[in-house]
Design an enzyme around this catalytic site. Sequence first.
Site, PDB file in Angstrom:
ATOM      1  CG  ASP A  26      -0.372 -13.400   5.287  1.00 20.39           C
ATOM      2  OD1 ASP A  26       0.027 -14.127   4.728  1.00 20.39           O
ATOM      3  OD2 ASP A  26      -1.171 -12.641   5.722  1.00 20.39           O
ATOM      4  CG  HIS A  27      -0.811 -11.935   0.979  1.00 18.04           C
ATOM      5  ND1 HIS A  27      -0.424 -10.555   1.179  1.00 18.04           N
ATOM      6  CD2 HIS A  27      -0.180 -12.189   2.022  1.00 18.04           C
ATOM      7  CE1 HIS A  27      -0.432  -9.883   2.007  1.00 18.04           C
ATOM      8  NE2 HIS A  27      -0.083 -10.351   2.717  1.00 18.04           N
TER       9      HIS A  27
END
Length: 319
Positions: free
Chosen positions: A66-67
Amino acid sequence: MQVTFLGTSSGVPTRARNVSAVALRLPQRSEMWLFDCGEGTQHQFLRSDLRLSQLRRVFITHMHGDHVFGLPGLLASLGLAGSSSAGVDLYGPDPLESYLNGVLRTSSTRIGYPLAVHRVRDAAEQGTLLFEDDDFTVRCTLLTHRVPAYAYRIEQKPLAGRFDIEKARELNIPPGPVYAQLKRGETVTLEDGRSIDGTSLCGEERPGVSVVYCTDTVFCEAAIELARGADLLIHESTFAHGEAEMAFQKQHSTSTMAAQTAAEAGVGQLVLTHLSPRYVLGNPVTPQDLLNEAKAIFPNTLLAKDFLSIDVKPRCNSS
């Protein structure tokens, strides 16, 4: 400096929040830096007033999807647009380079501009500068998470005092390029032979501003030390205070942990981001509850939302 949030959800996107990405605009040099690049970040750029062509540096905190899942596509799009002749510098954990090389190689993607990857581990361990130029420095530190994760501190160097144009006119200094030299505090010899010390025409030096981006982590001393005295702290707030046990297990922060970090570090303003997608309509606990919990400890707290922009000043203003 201006911060724009492009993604404020943790783990997965929701209808209202994309996953992690924060843009830092440096308008005085028509440049932009990006912090994290979750899946869909380039779509968020299209929905904003940001210009992807100004992207110069990308700082990745850690290698959770998610990063970082949005990075290969964003870099590929930059190449196709032909708008990155100056190149892009990437900063992040050790596996970042091999991850990118693997994705680009297996997808037969060619990056047609200079792309450099810098490992941040040594700077974090040794306490040295990760980056420095004439205007800014960047430091980083290792946080407490399930995988190596790094927080970043962006510090603007002191600004020259305000240039006294009226005084320059009284001294019969002709306007033009010489004014720029004098504004920088340089000593200039005029055509009539006079030597003018630029510092005599400038007010006192003004402090620059500082931003700290801190995710993912459970409460830790390293975050406090890096954030000490910062004007703006962007801190993850995955869970509400009532789920502190889960936060410790997953090594994430609660709203109160973020607020405690801000209070102990003495920052100017706190912005909560990286909210769990569980806090949606129908859950008895809402994002507003997380904000209220944090404000009880650190009153000058905001709750990030996608496309929120904040002008970073000694006293921050949001819009």
